[in-house]
Scaffold this motif. Sequence first.
Motif, PDB file in Angstrom:
ATOM      1  N   GLY A 143      51.376  41.039  36.529  1.00  0.00           N
ATOM      2  CA  GLY A 143      49.996  41.493  36.387  1.00  0.00           C
ATOM      3  C   GLY A 143      49.836  42.997  36.451  1.00  0.00           C
ATOM      4  N   SER A 149      39.195  45.946  42.190  1.00  0.00           N
ATOM      5  CA  SER A 149      40.350  45.238  41.625  1.00  0.00           C
ATOM      6  C   SER A 149      40.002  43.785  41.321  1.00  0.00           C
ATOM      7  N   TRP A 154      40.170  42.292  37.575  1.00  0.00           N
ATOM      8  CA  TRP A 154      41.053  41.134  37.335  1.00  0.00           C
ATOM      9  C   TRP A 154      40.246  39.948  36.816  1.00  0.00           C
ATOM     10  N   THR A 155      39.061  39.724  37.393  1.00  0.00           N
ATOM     11  CA  THR A 155      38.245  38.583  36.987  1.00  0.00           C
ATOM     12  C   THR A 155      37.779  38.714  35.540  1.00  0.00           C
ATOM     13  N   SER A 213      41.029  38.739  32.960  1.00  0.00           N
ATOM     14  CA  SER A 213      41.932  37.579  32.936  1.00  0.00           C
ATOM     15  C   SER A 213      41.687  36.650  31.747  1.00  0.00           C
ATOM     16  N   GLY A 259      48.993  39.283  40.307  1.00  0.00           N
ATOM     17  CA  GLY A 259      48.588  40.630  39.926  1.00  0.00           C
ATOM     18  C   GLY A 259      47.394  41.125  40.707  1.00  0.00           C
ATOM     19  N   PHE A 260      46.493  40.219  41.074  1.00  0.00           N
ATOM     20  CA  PHE A 260      45.313  40.620  41.850  1.00  0.00           C
ATOM     21  C   PHE A 260      45.732  41.210  43.192  1.00  0.00           C
ATOM     22  N   ASN A 292      48.072  44.498  42.755  1.00  0.00           N
ATOM     23  CA  ASN A 292      47.376  45.735  42.406  1.00  0.00           C
ATOM     24  C   ASN A 292      46.616  46.309  43.591  1.00  0.00           C
TER      25      ASN A 292
END
Length: 826
Positions: free
Chosen positions: A278, A433, A437-438, A441, A455-456, A459
């Motif tokens: 990610g 973050s 990410w949301t 994705s 990855g969430f 990061n």
Amino acid sequence: MLQMFEPAADWKATDRIRRSPAVPVVAAVAIGILLDSTGTIVFSTWWIGTAVALSVTALFRRRFPLATVLLLLLACSGLGGAWHHWRWSCLPENEISAWATDRGRLVRVSAKVLQAPLLLKAVEGSLPWQAHERTVTLVECRELRDTTRTIPVAGQLRLFVDGQRTDLAIGDMIEVTGMLKRPAEPANPGEFDSRRWLRSQSLHATLTAALPDAVVIQGRERTLADTLLVLRAVVRRRAEELISNRMRPRTSTVAQSLLLGSRVELDRDLRRAFAESGTLHVLAISGLNVGLLWGWLWVLCRALRLSPCVSLVAVLALLPAYALITDANPPVVRATIVAVVMAFGQLIGRTTSQWNSLALAALLVLAWNPSDLFNAGAQLSFVAVCAILLTTGFLRSVRASFEREDDPVGQKPVWHRGVLWLIRGTVEGCLISVGVWTMTSPLIASQFHLVSPIGFALNVLLSPLIFVMFWLGYSFLLLGLISPNLFGWIGIPFDVTLGWFLSAVEAAARMDLGHNYIPAPPVWWMIGFYILTLSLAVVDQWRGRIFWSARAALAWSVLGLLIALRPTDSPGLSCTVLSVGHGLSILIECPNGRTLLYDAGSMGGGNRAARTIEAAVWSSGRSRLDAILISHADADHCNALPELVDVIPTRTMLAHRTFLDWSQPPVSAAIEHATLTGVGIQLLASGQRIELDPRVTIQVLHPAVDFASSTDNANSVTLLLEYAGRRILLTGDLEREGLYQLLASERIDADILVSPHHGSLGANTKDLARWATPEWLLVSCRDDAVRERLAANFGPETRVLTTARHGALKCRIQTDGGLRIEPFKP
């Protein structure tokens, strides 16, 4: 508690719309581009519609203000559609692509080099007779010569030279003898459309020179722009040498990607590690890099006691210069435009809405290339920035509510304020973050079939390290270019922090549940998701946003999950012969949803074949394989398996005992990767059945347990599929004594025969034609000429289709026995 969700005054929707006029304008332009991409609207319609809208606006602008606004937006939509139509469909009469063909045409072209040449390594798994290196550049065509005449031409070409020609320079006038071709169309379901992508870059043909000597330099013609490009190439070459000389080999290739945008030297496994962890956005120069560079430049200028105005001027000058050094790739150009627009607004004292600045940047990007509306990189860039703006707006509102409820910050002790600042910064960074990410994705899942929950967390945890790493990198690069001896030592801490970062990325990629490859979510679901998410930007009350938009987004996400987990039963049996060039790969989908892959390889390279198979599996709505059967020990039948089992979860690998020949590197690699990924290996022989679906009979006809030929082809596992009274015969590369043994068995009346050995006449004999009596003969090959040769052996009763001409060939057998062959290419 509920008071904390009351919005700040500057977050009223009406104020936001009034301060962001570019938002509806860019939306209208995007709608026009989207409508024109359907290909149903002619160029004149766009101009007539735009002229009518502007004329009516001029007549009634005072009497009907709302209608005037709508008409202006309609005119913007017309301009967007017209611009896209002009760039996409309108070509000059002497465009070089008019002489290109799908199979290629031998020509001699005079052209000017527009780009510094790029040297590509050989594809992993290439055979000895294939080119080990390839030079790629961009040229502007001037003349085309054939056997009888010289024709003035225009347009640009992507030039490929098999071998090294790094001596080419920008401005060189060259003469190239090679094959002029149209870019390849997708030949398989879910495959990347290189023709469409090149067309979006205004490239409609390619020119391939088989030898370095086929490119002859005839002179040089440089303009001022060419001189600037040469200067940029010199600076970039110095930067690459600085990084290579001062850093370890493991980190230097990654550093060139992080700081210069060059991923040519990056190892394939390392690229995948970034994607699966990610953190791929860190590897690509985009908004994150430009934002960190802006901060670094600002701090440096302020440390030198420059005024804020001078500091902004330095940012405005150096950001575009940095974008040019990185070869001005689209992601960094887009991010630089956004940053420059915002910095210019601050410089002139116009504190406009950030949404307006983002929309203005989008307008500039679409003005440069309207096809960027469909570019995954552009979409990710702007979606990520939208997520940041939404999250920071929410945090600003919540912070204002807390400050109204609590004691003034200034009355608290210094240590208390410092702790609160640190906690607030950490929490806000984590929430940002989460937001990015949301929102990104679903788009990443759609374009790259990958979801990386790891990855969430990664990061968030690595944010401080990434911040320090990039600032050290920019200090090393920009100051090191000024004086390598004085500032080259900065490369040491940069090398150390980058090494730590790489170790974290590789560890995260190895985690079992850290990532998952999935089919793309439905388009209608993605549209609904982004409409619900972006509605946060226009709803007045934060309370309403939290309780209504969050509930709606959660319900929509659950709906998408339920759809993804629904049973994958299909009304019949399908068998798809994929187009992999000289190789074989057949995807079998049973009525109960279980799958079998028969062979996985190609002479063009295992990685390329693996990507083709992966795309086909995902496009079928599946994310795993129940079994992979390898017919025999040949590279063009098994060299895709190592990468394939790393990406597509597979339960079992099936093979005859003669396949277990560890002396062949492709075979040993396939067995090793299958073992490492937990794929069970099962041996089979004639007389056995593969149990996947009780309604489908999959019987092994050859070879017997004790059969072992000195030639691998004769050992090919031959399968007979029976469903609803129909039969499909799969033969691998069966020939010689293996074929003789099969023909000695009871005759089979097959509806479909997949041609053995890619249409070779030695394997496709008249005896085979009489024994199988197929209605259809499907050939996996790279040359359509075999079709005519096979027709002579099989006769007019058998229709011959090749993957070279028709792409993937999908056979569907319905529950009532109906049979349909669906070529991917009409």
